[in-house]
Design an enzyme around this catalytic site. Structure first.
Site, PDB file in Angstrom:
ATOM      1  N   ASN A  66       0.807  -1.214   0.000  1.00  0.00           N
ATOM      2  CA  ASN A  66       0.000   0.000   0.000  1.00  0.00           C
ATOM      3  C   ASN A  66       0.843   1.267   0.000  1.00  0.00           C
ATOM      4  O   ASN A  66       2.032   1.247   0.321  1.00  0.00           O
ATOM      5  CB  ASN A  66      -0.936   0.000   1.207  1.00  0.00           C
ATOM      6  CG  ASN A  66      -2.177  -0.815   0.940  1.00  0.00           C
ATOM      7  OD1 ASN A  66      -3.130  -0.310   0.372  1.00  0.00           O
ATOM      8  ND2 ASN A  66      -2.163  -2.083   1.339  1.00  0.00           N
ATOM      9  N   HIS A  97      21.323   0.531  13.658  1.00  0.00           N
ATOM     10  CA  HIS A  97      22.596   0.697  14.357  1.00  0.00           C
ATOM     11  C   HIS A  97      22.558  -0.019  15.693  1.00  0.00           C
ATOM     12  O   HIS A  97      21.498  -0.160  16.302  1.00  0.00           O
ATOM     13  CB  HIS A  97      22.903   2.181  14.575  1.00  0.00           C
ATOM     14  CG  HIS A  97      23.154   2.916  13.307  1.00  0.00           C
ATOM     15  ND1 HIS A  97      24.355   2.854  12.640  1.00  0.00           N
ATOM     16  CD2 HIS A  97      22.357   3.712  12.565  1.00  0.00           C
ATOM     17  CE1 HIS A  97      24.294   3.593  11.551  1.00  0.00           C
ATOM     18  NE2 HIS A  97      23.079   4.123  11.474  1.00  0.00           N
TER      19      HIS A  97
END
Length: 179
Positions: A66, A97
């Site tokens: 979508n 990270h």
């Protein structure tokens, strides 16, 4: 920067800045068939989706991605099964990270999504997660760990809130003309 990385960056730029906003599903899907690692038959990617490193993204048959979703294949793969519905503005991330790293090191992993999975509006799937067949991820959820087949998870972090029937027999076919 080597030639392969440069070409990938150019292809991502072209898709994300030009092609993704074209009001023609046919044109977008034509580009994506060449750009993605795999785009299954009758899969539909709506306008405004952002894709990073398409060669690491493999979409199964009859997927519906979508509008406004983000598929991040920068360093790791995203693989979906068949009949997967990814809601508006959902994000599937493969790279982040390590918060404990003094060097701010990268940390990531492949994301694998099974068959007949429904990922609702603005859900976030974090790196290294596997979502089992038939699972549902509730709107706004943040998925930090694997989701068992035919379970319903919601919240931040996503937690088990219910079970889904394992007798699913639908095949998605949502291919709007202009979005």
């Amino acid at each position: 920067m080597n030639a392969k990385v440069a070409l990938g960056s150019i292809l991502s730029y072209i898709y994300n800045q030009i092609i993704s906003d074209l009001p023609s599903r046919s044109l977008r899907m034509c580009y994506l068939r060449a750009y993605l690692g795999k785009s299954g038959e009758n899969t539909s990617v709506q306008m405004g989706c952002k894709i990073l490193n398409g060669k690491r993204i493999e979409l199964g048959e009859r997927n519906v991605i979508n509008f406004g979703s983000l598929l991040d294949g920068r360093c790791y793969r995203i693989t979906t099964g068949s009949d997967v519905s990814i809601g508006p503005e959902a994000s599937i991330l493969t790279l982040g990270h390590d918060p404990q790293s003094s060097e701010f090191s990268d940390r990531g992993g492949d994301v694998v999504i099974g068959n007949q999975v429904w990922i609702a509006y603005r859900a976030i799937i974090l790196p290294g997660v596997t979502i089992g067949d038939g699972a549902v991820v509730g709107a706004g959820s943040v998925v930090t760990k694997d989701v068992e087949p035919y379970t319903i998870v919601a919240g931040n972090p996503a937690r088990l809130v219910g079970k889904r029937t394992d007798q699913l027999n639908y095949k998605l076919h949502y291919q709007p003309w202009l979005i």
